[in-house]
Write a protein that holds these residues in place. Sequence first.
Motif, PDB file in Angstrom:
ATOM      1  N   THR B  56      -2.475 -15.946   4.164  1.00 17.88           N
ATOM      2  CA  THR B  56      -1.977 -14.615   3.845  1.00 17.88           C
ATOM      3  C   THR B  56      -2.458 -14.190   2.467  1.00 17.88           C
ATOM      4  O   THR B  56      -2.450 -14.978   1.536  1.00 17.88           O
ATOM      5  N   VAL B  57      -2.881 -12.945   2.357  1.00 16.32           N
ATOM      6  CA  VAL B  57      -3.161 -12.355   1.055  1.00 16.32           C
ATOM      7  C   VAL B  57      -2.330 -11.082   0.964  1.00 16.32           C
ATOM      8  O   VAL B  57      -2.445 -10.185   1.796  1.00 16.32           O
ATOM      9  N   GLY B  58      -1.468 -11.030  -0.032  1.00 17.84           N
ATOM     10  CA  GLY B  58      -0.645  -9.840  -0.248  1.00 17.84           C
ATOM     11  C   GLY B  58      -1.229  -9.022  -1.388  1.00 17.84           C
ATOM     12  O   GLY B  58      -1.852  -9.561  -2.297  1.00 17.84           O
ATOM     13  N   ILE B  59      -1.060  -7.702  -1.300  1.00 15.39           N
ATOM     14  CA  ILE B  59      -1.503  -6.839  -2.390  1.00 15.39           C
ATOM     15  C   ILE B  59      -0.248  -6.217  -2.986  1.00 15.39           C
ATOM     16  O   ILE B  59       0.504  -5.540  -2.270  1.00 15.39           O
ATOM     17  N   THR B  60      -0.018  -6.457  -4.268  1.00 20.57           N
ATOM     18  CA  THR B  60       1.183  -5.909  -4.888  1.00 20.57           C
ATOM     19  C   THR B  60       0.873  -4.556  -5.510  1.00 20.57           C
ATOM     20  O   THR B  60      -0.248  -4.284  -5.929  1.00 20.57           O
ATOM     21  N   PRO B  61       1.874  -3.709  -5.574  1.00 20.64           N
ATOM     22  CA  PRO B  61       1.685  -2.347  -6.083  1.00 20.64           C
ATOM     23  C   PRO B  61       2.067  -2.282  -7.557  1.00 20.64           C
ATOM     24  O   PRO B  61       2.290  -3.299  -8.196  1.00 20.64           O
ATOM     25  N   VAL B  62       2.173  -1.072  -8.051  1.00 20.06           N
ATOM     26  CA  VAL B  62       2.845  -0.837  -9.324  1.00 20.06           C
ATOM     27  C   VAL B  62       4.166  -0.157  -8.978  1.00 20.06           C
ATOM     28  O   VAL B  62       4.206   0.744  -8.168  1.00 20.06           O
ATOM     29  N   GLY B  63       5.210  -0.627  -9.581  1.00 23.90           N
ATOM     30  CA  GLY B  63       6.551  -0.142  -9.261  1.00 23.90           C
ATOM     31  C   GLY B  63       7.511  -1.298  -9.469  1.00 23.90           C
ATOM     32  O   GLY B  63       7.157  -2.301 -10.098  1.00 23.90           O
ATOM     33  N   CYS B  64       8.715  -1.169  -8.921  1.00 21.03           N
ATOM     34  CA  CYS B  64       9.687  -2.255  -9.098  1.00 21.03           C
ATOM     35  C   CYS B  64       9.149  -3.571  -8.555  1.00 21.03           C
ATOM     36  O   CYS B  64       9.421  -4.633  -9.096  1.00 21.03           O
ATOM     37  N   SER B  65       8.398  -3.508  -7.453  1.00 19.78           N
ATOM     38  CA  SER B  65       7.969  -4.732  -6.786  1.00 19.78           C
ATOM     39  C   SER B  65       6.675  -5.291  -7.365  1.00 19.78           C
ATOM     40  O   SER B  65       6.027  -6.117  -6.738  1.00 19.78           O
ATOM     41  N   VAL B  66       6.307  -4.891  -8.567  1.00 30.24           N
ATOM     42  CA  VAL B  66       5.053  -5.341  -9.165  1.00 30.24           C
ATOM     43  C   VAL B  66       5.039  -6.856  -9.384  1.00 30.24           C
ATOM     44  O   VAL B  66       3.984  -7.477  -9.367  1.00 30.24           O
ATOM     45  N   LEU B  67       6.195  -7.445  -9.577  1.00 30.93           N
ATOM     46  CA  LEU B  67       6.262  -8.890  -9.824  1.00 30.93           C
ATOM     47  C   LEU B  67       6.511  -9.694  -8.557  1.00 30.93           C
ATOM     48  O   LEU B  67       6.966 -10.832  -8.614  1.00 30.93           O
ATOM     49  N   MET B  68       6.220  -9.093  -7.409  1.00 30.92           N
ATOM     50  CA  MET B  68       6.487  -9.723  -6.130  1.00 30.92           C
ATOM     51  C   MET B  68       5.863 -11.116  -6.009  1.00 30.92           C
ATOM     52  O   MET B  68       6.404 -12.005  -5.359  1.00 30.92           O
ATOM     53  N   TYR B  69       4.682 -11.309  -6.655  1.00 33.08           N
ATOM     54  CA  TYR B  69       3.985 -12.598  -6.539  1.00 33.08           C
ATOM     55  C   TYR B  69       4.787 -13.753  -7.137  1.00 33.08           C
ATOM     56  O   TYR B  69       4.466 -14.903  -6.916  1.00 33.08           O
ATOM     57  N   ASN B  70       5.818 -13.437  -7.928  1.00 31.28           N
ATOM     58  CA  ASN B  70       6.669 -14.515  -8.441  1.00 31.28           C
ATOM     59  C   ASN B  70       7.669 -15.015  -7.403  1.00 31.28           C
ATOM     60  O   ASN B  70       8.310 -16.033  -7.619  1.00 31.28           O
ATOM     61  N   TYR B  71       7.843 -14.256  -6.338  1.00 30.58           N
ATOM     62  CA  TYR B  71       8.942 -14.560  -5.420  1.00 30.58           C
ATOM     63  C   TYR B  71       8.485 -15.067  -4.054  1.00 30.58           C
ATOM     64  O   TYR B  71       9.243 -15.731  -3.366  1.00 30.58           O
ATOM     65  N   ILE B  72       7.292 -14.705  -3.627  1.00 29.44           N
ATOM     66  CA  ILE B  72       6.795 -15.165  -2.328  1.00 29.44           C
ATOM     67  C   ILE B  72       5.588 -16.055  -2.583  1.00 29.44           C
ATOM     68  O   ILE B  72       4.647 -15.657  -3.272  1.00 29.44           O
ATOM     69  N   ASP B  73       5.635 -17.251  -2.023  1.00 27.69           N
ATOM     70  CA  ASP B  73       4.639 -18.268  -2.350  1.00 27.69           C
ATOM     71  C   ASP B  73       3.418 -18.167  -1.438  1.00 27.69           C
ATOM     72  O   ASP B  73       3.160 -19.031  -0.611  1.00 27.69           O
ATOM     73  N   VAL B  74       2.686 -17.034  -1.554  1.00 25.19           N
ATOM     74  CA  VAL B  74       1.399 -16.876  -0.868  1.00 25.19           C
ATOM     75  C   VAL B  74       0.422 -16.283  -1.882  1.00 25.19           C
ATOM     76  O   VAL B  74       0.811 -15.950  -2.996  1.00 25.19           O
ATOM     77  N   ASP B  75      -0.845 -16.154  -1.494  1.00 23.01           N
ATOM     78  CA  ASP B  75      -1.818 -15.584  -2.418  1.00 23.01           C
ATOM     79  C   ASP B  75      -1.577 -14.088  -2.590  1.00 23.01           C
ATOM     80  O   ASP B  75      -1.280 -13.387  -1.620  1.00 23.01           O
ATOM     81  N   PHE B  76      -1.731 -13.638  -3.808  1.00 21.18           N
ATOM     82  CA  PHE B  76      -1.526 -12.222  -4.097  1.00 21.18           C
ATOM     83  C   PHE B  76      -2.643 -11.695  -4.963  1.00 21.18           C
ATOM     84  O   PHE B  76      -3.292 -12.429  -5.697  1.00 21.18           O
ATOM     85  N   GLN B  77      -2.848 -10.396  -4.879  1.00 20.34           N
ATOM     86  CA  GLN B  77      -3.776  -9.719  -5.782  1.00 20.34           C
ATOM     87  C   GLN B  77      -3.083  -8.446  -6.244  1.00 20.34           C
ATOM     88  O   GLN B  77      -2.538  -7.712  -5.425  1.00 20.34           O
ATOM     89  N   GLU B  78      -3.109  -8.206  -7.521  1.00 15.92           N
ATOM     90  CA  GLU B  78      -2.477  -6.994  -8.057  1.00 15.92           C
ATOM     91  C   GLU B  78      -3.480  -5.843  -8.007  1.00 15.92           C
ATOM     92  O   GLU B  78      -4.645  -6.032  -8.361  1.00 15.92           O
ATOM     93  N   ALA B  79      -3.027  -4.685  -7.555  1.00 13.98           N
ATOM     94  CA  ALA B  79      -3.919  -3.526  -7.474  1.00 13.98           C
ATOM     95  C   ALA B  79      -3.567  -2.532  -8.566  1.00 13.98           C
ATOM     96  O   ALA B  79      -2.458  -2.527  -9.079  1.00 13.98           O
ATOM     97  N   ALA B  80      -4.532  -1.678  -8.908  1.00 11.28           N
ATOM     98  CA  ALA B  80      -4.241  -0.551  -9.801  1.00 11.28           C
ATOM     99  C   ALA B  80      -3.258   0.375  -9.089  1.00 11.28           C
ATOM    100  O   ALA B  80      -3.113   0.339  -7.861  1.00 11.28           O
ATOM    101  N   HIS B  81      -2.573   1.197  -9.841  1.00  4.01           N
ATOM    102  CA  HIS B  81      -1.491   2.012  -9.284  1.00  4.01           C
ATOM    103  C   HIS B  81      -1.966   2.870  -8.106  1.00  4.01           C
ATOM    104  O   HIS B  81      -2.829   3.719  -8.263  1.00  4.01           O
ATOM    105  N   GLY B  82      -1.397   2.601  -6.938  1.00  2.92           N
ATOM    106  CA  GLY B  82      -1.694   3.393  -5.752  1.00  2.92           C
ATOM    107  C   GLY B  82      -2.890   2.911  -4.961  1.00  2.92           C
ATOM    108  O   GLY B  82      -3.124   3.373  -3.853  1.00  2.92           O
ATOM    109  N   ARG B  83      -3.655   1.942  -5.500  1.00  2.17           N
ATOM    110  CA  ARG B  83      -4.916   1.556  -4.864  1.00  2.17           C
ATOM    111  C   ARG B  83      -4.794   0.337  -3.967  1.00  2.17           C
ATOM    112  O   ARG B  83      -5.813  -0.239  -3.560  1.00  2.17           O
ATOM    113  N   ALA B  84      -3.563  -0.058  -3.646  1.00  2.13           N
ATOM    114  CA  ALA B  84      -3.379  -1.262  -2.833  1.00  2.13           C
ATOM    115  C   ALA B  84      -4.105  -1.196  -1.483  1.00  2.13           C
ATOM    116  O   ALA B  84      -4.769  -2.167  -1.102  1.00  2.13           O
TER     117      ALA B  84
END
Lengths: 75, 258
Positions: B56-84
């Motif tokens: 699984t690869v998750g893409i995190t947004p900007v917003g409250c859930s920006v720190l989502m990668y701290n809570y779900i133990d899968v690969d994540f990539q942070e996107a610029a605001h709105g570009r997920a």
Amino acid sequence: MAKIKGAVVIDRERCKGCEVCVVTCPTQTLALAVEVNAKGYHYSYAANPDACIGCANCAVVCPDGVITVYKVKVG
Amino acid sequence: MAEINTNDIVRPENLTYVKSKILTDNVMHYCPGCGHSTAHRVLAEVIEEEDLQSRTVGITPVGCSVLMYNYIDVDFQEAAHGRAPALATAVKRLMPEKFVFTYQGDGDLAAIGTAETIHTCNRGENILILFINNGIYGMTGGQMAPTTLEGMKSSTSPYGREVATMGSPIKMADIVALLPGTCYVTRQSVNTAGGVRKLKRALKKAVQYQNEKRGTCFIEVVSNCPSGWKMTPVESNKWMEENMFPFYPLGDIKVPAE
């Protein structure tokens, strides 16, 4: 008739006291404690543990996943 | 009938529900009663039950859930605001065997990222877009969002949203359902146990459709924001049922033909 008995275990230090589990419980097993945890939240606890039927609705709605549910068939 | 003690029930063989191991032990930073936390937990359960953790690869947004990668133990990539969705497109095209999802709030998906969202859905990229709609900008202090209801008060619409000057709330799920690229569009909620279980079924369907390469899956979760709405969690859930659900009706909007 076989009866289902349940039990809930709540991690009180992680609980944020949002009360969503309390209103979801169909048997009024849960309540918010008068005391607070280390973070200052009135944590949820099993005020009436004998009423629990182990439906797990509280755990399913708990935002922080602090509730663990066990159930057993008796009688 | 012999009385049974709680200690006799609390045994590993009687376990009915425990939070998924994919959800880390970090305490989530969300406010008490926030729908984000519930959505994270359900998503983690689905990833565990479908055995997707390693791909699984998750893409995190900007917003409250920006720190989502701290809570779900899968690969994540942070996107610029709105570009997920744009980043998710790239990840999925480069690694088609991965399960790719984006997790976005209404400011990210329906305001700054509208173009990316609509064009990704229109191209029918084979990803899952999980949209959390709470009708307000939670992280920045409760400003009006594109999804704020008519007459709803926020810090930038203190007298209530007025349609004449601020426009009408936008129904993103209904918009993307019109595009040919989407295969599954649904609107769910996380305020009741039944709602959470339905969301879980919807997520499992989205996993199945992504495995079958059927197109974009779009799941909108109507959620609450107790802090932004200035209510207790229980009051906010009730307010959501009375005000949000009539405007954002729950249920499937588009389902693929079998």
